[in-house]
Write a protein that holds these residues in place. Structure first.
Motif, short mmCIF file in Angstrom:
data_model
loop_
_atom_site.label_atom_id
_atom_site.label_comp_id
_atom_site.label_asym_id
_atom_site.label_seq_id
_atom_site.Cartn_x
_atom_site.Cartn_y
_atom_site.Cartn_z
N ARG A 58 0.57 -1.29 0.11
CA ARG A 58 -0.11 -0.31 0.20
C ARG A 58 1.05 1.05 0.35
O ARG A 58 -0.27 2.20 -0.29
CB ARG A 58 -0.73 -0.68 1.19
CG ARG A 58 -1.86 -1.30 1.30
CD ARG A 58 -2.95 -0.91 2.35
NE ARG A 58 -1.81 -1.49 4.13
CZ ARG A 58 -2.41 -1.42 5.29
NH1 ARG A 58 -3.42 -1.05 5.42
NH2 ARG A 58 -1.30 -1.61 6.67
N LEU A 59 2.53 1.10 0.59
CA LEU A 59 2.98 2.37 1.08
C LEU A 59 4.07 2.45 -0.57
O LEU A 59 4.25 1.22 -1.17
CB LEU A 59 3.89 2.96 1.86
CG LEU A 59 2.45 2.38 2.80
CD1 LEU A 59 3.47 1.95 4.57
CD2 LEU A 59 1.24 3.00 2.94
N LEU A 106 0.90 7.66 1.08
CA LEU A 106 -0.19 6.74 1.49
C LEU A 106 -0.79 7.41 -0.19
O LEU A 106 -1.78 8.34 0.36
CB LEU A 106 -1.15 6.05 1.81
CG LEU A 106 -2.34 5.09 1.69
CD1 LEU A 106 -2.47 4.06 1.50
CD2 LEU A 106 -3.11 5.75 3.31
N ASP A 107 -1.97 6.70 -1.48
CA ASP A 107 -2.15 7.39 -2.29
C ASP A 107 -2.03 8.54 -2.82
O ASP A 107 -2.37 9.74 -2.72
CB ASP A 107 -3.73 7.17 -2.47
CG ASP A 107 -4.55 5.77 -1.82
OD1 ASP A 107 -3.64 5.10 -2.75
OD2 ASP A 107 -5.27 5.98 -0.98
N HIS A 121 -3.64 8.03 11.07
CA HIS A 121 -3.18 6.68 10.46
C HIS A 121 -2.49 5.71 10.81
O HIS A 121 -2.26 4.72 10.32
CB HIS A 121 -2.08 7.08 9.19
CG HIS A 121 -2.57 8.53 8.38
ND1 HIS A 121 -3.33 8.02 7.46
CD2 HIS A 121 -2.25 9.92 8.17
CE1 HIS A 121 -3.72 9.75 6.69
NE2 HIS A 121 -2.79 10.08 7.39
N TYR A 132 0.11 0.31 8.90
CA TYR A 132 1.02 0.96 8.18
C TYR A 132 2.46 0.91 8.93
O TYR A 132 3.20 0.87 8.35
CB TYR A 132 0.17 2.41 7.81
CG TYR A 132 -0.99 2.03 7.26
CD1 TYR A 132 -1.14 2.06 6.15
CD2 TYR A 132 -1.50 3.79 7.93
CE1 TYR A 132 -2.42 1.99 5.41
CE2 TYR A 132 -3.13 3.35 7.07
CZ TYR A 132 -2.95 3.20 6.27
OH TYR A 132 -4.92 2.89 5.32
#
Length: 248
Positions: free
Chosen positions: A33-34, A103-104, A134, A139
């Motif tokens: 995701r990161l 992230l995104d 977060h 994460y």
């Protein structure tokens, strides 16, 4: 693990870009995701806003230095000076890599890794923080796993160290879940009172012996001399995964 992106050395014909002038700006560590990368000055403003919005409850102090509670404008100036200082003092013999966690496309925290005489010692230590919105979503574990993959599979580290206060359940939980072994106790006094810490140690052999998530490293080859090493694969023990290959 995903492939390592390799480039030839810079020539006089190459355009002058941040990544060409300072190869660490071209480094990307990608997990599920990161994205972990070195922040530019413009990126630092977004990271600063995130940090200023809060990383921990006011009654807690998870850091060895109480930088997070400094009043404005000392907080903002100290934050920028820290990141600038780590860049300007960088040498292959002593380096401090401050990575922004994306992230995104948005910053959510920071993951650091430090090495002294890394070419000889092959040891790193790590530290991190996440913005409060977060936290509690996995994460912290994901970004620590990503930087460990970079250290062991990319740079050829042999040992990774970390440390957290005994009451920092989140950080200690991440260390234990990733397979670190307890490595004694220490003490830090960020607010003038000594508090006991738990130290942890991860070896390359232990890292490679456990299931690990897929992590891709881009832009590594040109960065290796900045860390004081050549091809990390040459320093890996027999049976270790080649840097850049799948290590799931």
């Amino acid at each position: 693990m995903g492939g390592v992106y390799r480039r030839a050395p810079m020539t006089a014909d190459d355009p002058i870009t941040l990544a060409n002038a300072w190869p660490l700006f071209g480094l990307r560590i990608r997990s599920e995701r990161l994205v972990l990368r070195l922040p530019t000055d413009d990126d630092l403003l977004g990271l600063l806003a995130l940090a200023r919005a809060g990383m921990h409850p006011p009654e807690e102090m998870p850091f060895g230095i109480a930088w997070s509670t400094a009043p404005s404008p000392a907080f903002e100036r100290g934050f920028m000076q820290h990141h600038w200082g780590m860049r300007s003092s960088w040498t292959p013999e002593s380096w401090y890599l401050n990575l922004m966690i994306e992230l995104d496309g948005r910053p959510i925290g920071s993951q650091s890794m430090h090495g002294t005489q890394f070419a000889t010692m092959r040891t790193v230590d790590t530290g991190s923080w996440l913005g409060r919105p977060h936290q509690g979503q996995g994460y912290g574990r994901e970004m620590r796993a990503a930087v460990l993959a970079f250290a062991f599979d990319g740079l050829g580290a042999r040992v990774a160290l970390t440390e957290a206060f005994l009451d920092n359940a989140a950080s200690n939980g991440v260390s234990r879940s990733l397979g670190y072994e307890e490595n004694g106790r220490g003490a830090l006094a960020p607010e003038g009172v000594a508090r006991e810490t738990q130290r942890f140690r991860m070896t390359a052999e232990r890292w490679w012996s456990r299931p690990r998530p897929s992590v891709e490293i881009d832009g590594l080859d040109r960065c290796l001399p900045m860390f004081g090493v050549g091809d990390a694969a040459k320093s890996s023990p027999p049976g270790a995964p080649h840097p850049g290959r799948d290590s799931q």
